[in-house]
Design a protein around this motif. Structure first.
Motif, PDB file in Angstrom:
ATOM      1  N   LEU A 140      20.153 126.814  30.201  1.00 37.48           N
ATOM      2  CA  LEU A 140      20.714 127.695  29.943  1.00 37.48           C
ATOM      3  C   LEU A 140      21.679 127.981  31.427  1.00 37.48           C
ATOM      4  O   LEU A 140      22.448 129.025  30.720  1.00 37.48           O
ATOM      5  N   LYS A 154      25.390 128.996  30.936  1.00 38.53           N
ATOM      6  CA  LYS A 154      25.746 129.972  29.194  1.00 38.53           C
ATOM      7  C   LYS A 154      25.789 131.205  29.531  1.00 38.53           C
ATOM      8  O   LYS A 154      25.305 131.902  30.265  1.00 38.53           O
ATOM      9  N   SER A 182      23.173 133.761  28.387  1.00 40.65           N
ATOM     10  CA  SER A 182      22.087 133.405  28.732  1.00 40.65           C
ATOM     11  C   SER A 182      20.955 134.461  30.015  1.00 40.65           C
ATOM     12  O   SER A 182      22.197 134.751  31.098  1.00 40.65           O
ATOM     13  N   ASP A 207      18.916 132.464  31.438  1.00 43.48           N
ATOM     14  CA  ASP A 207      18.208 131.640  32.421  1.00 43.48           C
ATOM     15  C   ASP A 207      19.532 131.451  33.802  1.00 43.48           C
ATOM     16  O   ASP A 207      20.880 131.835  33.689  1.00 43.48           O
TER      17      ASP A 207
END
Length: 472
Positions: free
Chosen positions: A40, A43, A46, A48
């Motif tokens: 992700l 996002k 997120s 990530d």
């Protein structure tokens, strides 16, 4: 148990011979995949992050070979093709406790992950990891048509100590794409020695300040540039003149190891009066190219009177020289910056938020501290408490309609998974100058070339500049 099959173009042949079952629950072949959330990286909320800075890179992946074909792994009901490969990860992340895995997805199905195990390697900047996967991958019983249409996506992942996930996008440039294994590429990704073997261009700076302090801005990377900013007050003696004109010079020396390559150049200039030099000097920056293969740089400085005089003084860290590490790659790019704060108070402590515009009145000028700060997040750096020298942090500010100038922000410490940087407003300049408005933005980088800027809007562009208004 393990079996070996031959997999010829458009034909899958199951061989009758099989190896002994794997009884060791800790062996790579017996590690089951775990279902995990999909990447992700774009996002907003997120953790990530896509790595484009060579902190993690897939070196190669292919179906595991056997004596007469390709290896398969069988469970009680199904058999799967086995893939194996290697991943390189920045040793600095590994030493800080990061773990490594390989995530994969078949078709539009769920994402799965297997752990990668460290292999023996030299003491270079990258640590190699090996992985194997098969569970929930490609079933050997698929028809030829289904097999030809099968598609496996794979992506290396580093689990950071701070809780984030760092994904390899050094060959797959789009943050939304992954490596693909299919019939067309023989179900493999081959190593590419042009990827993450030589760092991308970078620009770092070392400040040598009065008071025998020095500050590093940005990781020094082989193949990049290193700029030296030297305060001439560190070497105030041996400043000879000739016929009333200055003859002295201050020279910076840089020796790059292990090759011993030596560079040098002047770091002083004189103010002039209609083209005639005066005796008033100021420091000037000098930039050196960092040779490929360098692992460290030694720096020292000499001031010599010139004009045939033998007087000279040295700034060499008590003859040990100033030594700085040279890395192969810069840290991962900045992902986020924000959370503005201020210190326009007598307590001189950080307060969340800042008014837009901020009014500077006589009470602030006479009785309060004056600073603005903001936080920055760099995966694999700020969340693992790594050296803040890996971040280049600047303020770009301008008075009224003048062009903005750049100044350094000072590191204040770690706040959660972020680092905080501060701009101390130049009180003397504000008092002695005629101005009505100051505009400013903060910007952050890990390579000194690509910037994440914040102003009145979020990064990486930052929108309009923030403003300070005069009311004294």
């Amino acid at each position: 148990m393990n079996r070996i099959i031959a997999f010829l173009p458009l034909v899958a042949i199951a061989l009758s011979s099989c190896s002994a079952p794997v009884d060791d629950a800790d062996s790579p072949a017996s590690v089951s995949a775990a279902q995990v959330p999909a990447p992700l990286v774009q996002k907003a909320d997120s953790q990530d992050v896509a790595d484009h800075g060579c902190l993690v890179v897939l070196r190669q992946v292919q179906r595991s070979p056997g004596p007469t074909g390709y290896e398969i792994q069988c469970t009680s009901e199904r058999c799967w093709f086995v893939w194996s490969g290697t991943i390189d990860v920045a040793r600095s992340l590994v030493e800080q406790g990061a773990t490594v895995g390989l995530m994969y997805q078949v078709g539009m199905g769920e994402w799965w992950e297997v752990p990668a195990e460290a292999t023996e390697s030299d003491d270079g900047p990258m640590q190699s990891f090996a992985f194997r996967f098969f569970d929930h991958a490609v079933d050997t019983s698929l028809s030829l048509t289904a097999l030809a249409q099968a598609r496996v996506q794979v992506i290396p992942v580093v689990h950071l100590p701070g809780g984030g996930r760092l994904f390899d996008h050094n060959r797959v440039s789009s943050d939304l794409d992954n490596y693909v294994l299919n019939y067309g590429n023989d179900w493999s990704v081959n190593d590419d020695d042009s990827v993450c073997t030589v760092g991308a261009p970078t620009a770092s700076t070392l400040e040598f300040l009065a008071g025998w302090k020095h500050v590093q801005h940005g990781t020094i990377v082989e193949g990049g540039t290193l700029t030296i900013q030297y305060d001439l007050a560190r070497l105030p003696d041996c400043r000879g003149t000739h016929n009333g004109y200055p003859a002295w010079d201050t020279t910076a020396f840089a020796r790059f190891m292990p090759m011993g390559e030596l560079h040098q150049g002047s770091v002083r200039a004189f103010e002039s009066n209609q083209g005639i030099p005066t005796t008033k000097a100021h420091g000037i920056p000098i930039t050196f190219d960092v040779p490929k293969g360098a692992t460290s740089v030694q720096l020292w400085f000499r001031n010599a009177s010139g004009a045939g005089m033998s007087c000279e003084t040295w700034d060499s860290n008590l003859e040990a020289n100033y030594v700085f590490a040279v890395q192969r790659f810069a840290p991962s790019p900045v992902k986020w910056a924000g959370d503005w704060g201020n210190g326009f108070s007598r307590e001189c402590e950080h307060r969340d938020g800042i008014e837009e515009p901020t009014v500077i009145d006589s009470w602030i000028m006479q009785r309060a501290c004056m600073f603005v700060d903001a936080d920055v997040y760099v995966p694999g750096l700020t969340d693992v408490d790594a050296d803040p020298a890996g971040i280049v942090a600047q303020v770009n500010y301008g008075f009224d309609d003048q062009d903005p100038v750049a100044g350094w922000l000072t590191y204040q410490g770690r706040v959660g998974n972020n680092y905080r940087y501060r701009w101390e407003l130049p009180r003397d300049v504000l008092q002695q100058s005629s101005w009505d408005k100051i505009t400013y933005r903060f910007r952050f980088s890990t390579d000194g070339l690509n910037w994440y800027t914040i102003g009145q809007a979020q990064g990486p562009e930052g929108g309009d500049a923030r403003t300070l208004l005069r009311s004294f």
